[in-house]
Design an enzyme around this catalytic site. Sequence first.
Site, PDB file in Angstrom:
ATOM      1  N   GLU A 108       0.825  -1.211   0.000  1.00  6.40           N
ATOM      2  CA  GLU A 108       0.000   0.000   0.000  1.00  6.40           C
ATOM      3  C   GLU A 108       0.858   1.259   0.000  1.00  6.40           C
ATOM      4  O   GLU A 108       0.473   2.281  -0.588  1.00  6.40           O
ATOM      5  CB  GLU A 108      -0.947  -0.035   1.196  1.00  6.40           C
ATOM      6  CG  GLU A 108      -2.016  -1.120   1.057  1.00  6.40           C
ATOM      7  CD  GLU A 108      -2.798  -1.366   2.332  1.00  6.40           C
ATOM      8  OE1 GLU A 108      -2.798  -0.479   3.217  1.00  6.40           O
ATOM      9  OE2 GLU A 108      -3.395  -2.451   2.461  1.00  6.40           O
ATOM     10  N   SER A 157       2.618 -19.946  -1.086  1.00  8.51           N
ATOM     11  CA  SER A 157       2.665 -21.382  -0.809  1.00  8.51           C
ATOM     12  C   SER A 157       1.699 -22.115  -1.714  1.00  8.51           C
ATOM     13  O   SER A 157       0.813 -21.509  -2.319  1.00  8.51           O
ATOM     14  CB  SER A 157       2.302 -21.650   0.664  1.00  8.51           C
ATOM     15  OG  SER A 157       3.087 -20.875   1.531  1.00  8.51           O
ATOM     16  N   ASP A 164      -4.918  -1.788   7.772  1.00 12.34           N
ATOM     17  CA  ASP A 164      -5.235  -0.619   6.947  1.00 12.34           C
ATOM     18  C   ASP A 164      -4.525   0.617   7.468  1.00 12.34           C
ATOM     19  O   ASP A 164      -4.322   0.788   8.672  1.00 12.34           O
ATOM     20  CB  ASP A 164      -6.742  -0.326   6.971  1.00 12.34           C
ATOM     21  CG  ASP A 164      -7.513  -1.192   5.995  1.00 12.34           C
ATOM     22  OD1 ASP A 164      -6.877  -1.879   5.170  1.00 12.34           O
ATOM     23  OD2 ASP A 164      -8.755  -1.201   6.071  1.00 12.34           O
ATOM     24  N   ASP A 209      -6.454  -8.636   3.314  1.00 12.87           N
ATOM     25  CA  ASP A 209      -5.901  -7.424   3.918  1.00 12.87           C
ATOM     26  C   ASP A 209      -6.381  -7.303   5.359  1.00 12.87           C
ATOM     27  O   ASP A 209      -7.535  -6.987   5.622  1.00 12.87           O
ATOM     28  CB  ASP A 209      -6.349  -6.208   3.102  1.00 12.87           C
ATOM     29  CG  ASP A 209      -5.483  -4.997   3.364  1.00 12.87           C
ATOM     30  OD1 ASP A 209      -4.653  -5.064   4.286  1.00 12.87           O
ATOM     31  OD2 ASP A 209      -5.627  -3.992   2.655  1.00 12.87           O
TER      32      ASP A 209
END
Length: 747
Positions: A156, A214, A295, A292
Site C-alpha cells: 500500500e 505457498s 489498513d 488485507d
Amino acid sequence: MESINIRKARYPFTAVRDDAGVPHVKAADWQAAVYALGYLHALDRPTQIYFARSIAAGRAAERIAAKPELVEMDMFLRRANLTQRIDEEVEALEPHILEQLLWYCEGVNDGLADGRRSLPMWVVGFEPGRWDPSSVLLLGNLLSFAGLAVGEQEAELTLLELIQLGVEDDRIRELFAPYLDGIDFSPLRDIHITKRLSDEALELLADLPRLAGSNAWAVSPARSATGSALLASDPHLEVNRLPAIWYEVVLDWSGDSGEKQYAMGATLPGCPLMAVGRTPQLSWGVTYLAADTSDYFIEDCRPGGETGWQYRREQTWHDFRLRREEIKRKGQSPLELEVLENDLGTLTRTPEERGTYMSVAWIGGHEGSGRAIGTWLELFTAGDTRQAMDTVRDSPHPSLVWVFADSQGHIGMQASGWLPQRPPHASGITPLPAWNPVNHWQGVVPSQLLPHVYDPPIGFVATANEEQYRTDGPPLHASHLADYRLRRIKERLTELPNATLEDMQALQYDVVSTHARDLLPVLLAHLEDCPLKQRLSAWDCRYNPESTDASLFHSFYRHVLLEIFGHEAGIGWRRMLYLSTRMGYSKFLLTACDRALRKVTSSWWRERDKGEMIRRAAERAQAEPDKPWSAVNEFHFVNRFINLGSVGRLLGLKSPPIAMPGCHATPFQGHLLTTKTRESTFAPSYHFVTDMGSDQAWTNLPGGPSESAFSWWYQSDLERWKTGQYKCLALDGECKPDAGLNADLLG
C-alpha cells in the site's frame, strides 16, 4: 536410528534420530509428547527461539546487538506494540489449551538446561530467560504481523508513493481497477508519508515464517491411484539462510493403548504447532490467504491538548494517547520513542507540524486474538476433514487457507482469520480520512462468509495465494492477485485421473510458467521474424536451470516493463527498474502491469505505439549475453546467525553458488531478491506429500534439524531438497520400498 541423549527431562520420553536426523519421539501420552516437542526445540533450535522472542518484544538491540537495523526494527515493533494484551490473552485461554502450552514451555526450559546457551548466544552475551505461554503467543503475533501484515502495508505504501510522485491519475486507476474506483486522490497527495523500513530491516523480516507464497492441494480417492485421499503442501519462505525455518518431528503417544496416536510434519520452534503435517485420521497444509488485515488511515493532526497532539473526528478535536517506549541498546545509551494512539490505530510517525499523517490499524491485535494457538492444538485431535474445517474457521490469525484430507477419503479447503468489515466504498488499498467515521471498520467479517469447499465433484482442491472471495461476493483482498501457480497445479491435477505420490512430488518441483505462456502470444505478435521470436515461440515455458530461453524471456519481459511503464510520463525508469527487478521487486505492482499488457488499448500507450516499445525491448534483450537460467537465478546458502563474509565459506557457513529452478510464477517458486548486502530467496521451505491410506509421509526441506553449523544434522536434508528426492517419515522409521519417489526431479 540414533538415540538422542536426554539428560534434563523431568517427564519421561524417548527420542531417536532417523537417517536424516529427524527426531522420533515415543511418549506415554499427549502431554508428555508436547513436553518432548518443547524439549527438542530448545535442544536443537535455541537461538532461533530466543532471538525471535527478543525481536517480537522490540528488545533485539538490547538483548542481541545494537546494530542500526535492529534498533530500527525495535522501534517499528514497539510502535506496533505486539506485546499489548499478551498477559490478558493468556489468562483468557481455555484451561485445556493453557495446560498444553505449560507442558510445552516446561519442555523448552528443560531442553535449554540440557543444551545450555548456543554459540551465537555466547558470542553476544545473550541470557535466554524462561519460556512461558506469553512467549508462545508473542511469536504468533510476530508471525502474523511482521511476517504477513507488513507485506500488505509495504504494497500500500508503494501505491501511495506512485500517487504522490505524480503518475497520471487515469494510469494509476487503470492499473489497479476496480479497487481505486471512487477514491479521491487529493487527500492522499498531502499526507506526510511514512518512511519505509530500510532494506536491512526488511531483511530481518525475511527470516520469519511468512507463508506469503505457498501451494497446497488434496486429491480425493476417486482420482487417486491408491483409492485413498492424497495431500501435498509446500509453504514458500526464504530458504537460503540456515537453519531451516521448520523443524521436522514424529511424535508417537500411542503408549500401551493399542490405538495409533501420532503426528508428523513441520513444526515451528517456539510454538507447539505443526504448520504442515498429519495424524492417523487427518492431514493438512496451509497457504496465506493474502487478505488485507491491516489498513492505513489519514489523521488530521494539530499540536495541543494534554499529550501534545490532537486528532479530529468530524469537527471535534481529541487528545491522542501518548505511550513512551525506552529502546535500550547494548553498550549504548537508550533512545526514547513517543507513540501517539487512538481507538482507531497508531500514528506511524510523530508529527512535526500541523497536517495530515498516517495511522495504521491491525486487526490481529484485537481482544481474543490469543485463541489462535488453540486452533493448531485442536487439529491434533480432529477426527476428519469436516471437523477440522469447523475448528480452523474461527481462528483469529494469521489469515490462511487450509487444505485437508482424511483417512475416510474426504477432502476440503477452508479460509480462516479475522478480516476487517470495511464500509462498502472501501477496499483497503488506500488510506481513507479517519475524521469521517463512515470510513472506520465496522467489525469483523463473519466467519461463515469465508470461502470453503468440501468434497468437490472435480475430485481435488488446490490453493496457491490466488484471489479469494466471500461467499456473498466481495473480494477478501485489496488488489488483484496472480493465479499463475494455481492454474498450473489445477492443469496438472486435471490431467491425472489416477494420481500417485510420484505425481504429487513431481508437481511440487514443476517449473512451467503460465505467466510466460500468457504473455508470449501478446508480446510476440508485435515482432517481425527474428531470433528472439523464433526461440521464444518454440520454448516450452519451463524454467529449468539449463534453459537459455528462460533467461531470454526474463530479460525480454523486464525490458518491456521498463519501456512501457518506466517512461518519464509514467512510473519513471529508475523506480520501475527497482520495482521490477530483484532489488525492490513488487509483486503487487507487476501483477497489475501484467493485466495491462494483455489489453489492446490502454492509457499507458495512449501517446506511444505499443508495438514499437515491445520491439525496442526485444532488441535490448537480444543484445544481452546468452546465459542459462542457472547463471541468472543462483544463490548461496549462508548461516542465519553467523555472518563472517568470505571467511564463512572456509568454515562451511557459505555454500558455493547453487542454481535455483523456477521463477515467481512456477509451482516450484524459485524467486530471488537481491540488495547491496544480501541475497534473499523465496522458494519451497518444506515439501510434504502423504497418502491417507498409509501412516507415512514423504518430505524434504532445505536444511536439517540442528541450528549448529558444526552439527552433522545442520544440512542433512539439503541434498534431497536440491535434487528433488524425498525421504519417508513413519512411526517405525521404515517405509515400503515402493511407497514414494526417489529420483532426481530437477535432473
